[in-house]
Scaffold this motif. Structure first.
Motif: not given
Length: 126
Positions: A12, A15-16, A71-75, A79-80, A82-83
């Motif tokens: 996480w 990803f974030a 999230a399911e993947r690192r973007g 996008v991060a 919004h996590l």
């Protein structure tokens, strides 16, 4: 509760985009620099869920992040963002000291005598 309702803390954090690598995220956990809902985390495999609050000590600052999504993947960073919701306290304002020696604007370069006086002042000789 299904397996998709939780995610490893190191994943996480990566990803974030709190850290650059997943290895760095795992290192933060093992160092004890991460707290999950106030409890110190020493293992990167601990699970994080929506609504949890992570406190991360990073680069001499403390980040307080409330988990809003998994999230399911690192973007990308857009996008991060919004996590999580950043609840970090404002960093303290550092008051810079006022300049000790000021010259009038437009006074030009200091003369040789003025430069020597400045050097004596900097060296603590007066």
């Amino acid at each position: 509760m299904s397996e998709t309702d939780k995610l490893r803390i190191d994943k996480w954090l990566w990803f974030a985009r709190v850290v650059k690598t997943r290895t760095a995220a795992a290192g933060l956990c093992e160092d004890g620099s991460v707290r999950l809902n106030g409890q110190r985390v020493e293992q990167a495999h601990k699970s994080v869920r929506i609504g949890d609050v992570l406190t991360v000590g990073l680069n001499g600052r403390v980040k307080v992040l409330k988990v809003l999504a998994l999230a399911e993947r690192r973007g990308p960073y857009s996008v991060a963002q919004h996590l999580y919701e950043d609840q970090s306290p404002e960093p303290p304002r550092v008051e810079l000291p006022s300049p000790v020696a000021e010259r009038d604007e437009g006074a030009g370069r200091p003369t040789k005598a003025e430069r020597r006086a400045i050097d004596r002042f900097r060296d603590g000789e007066g």
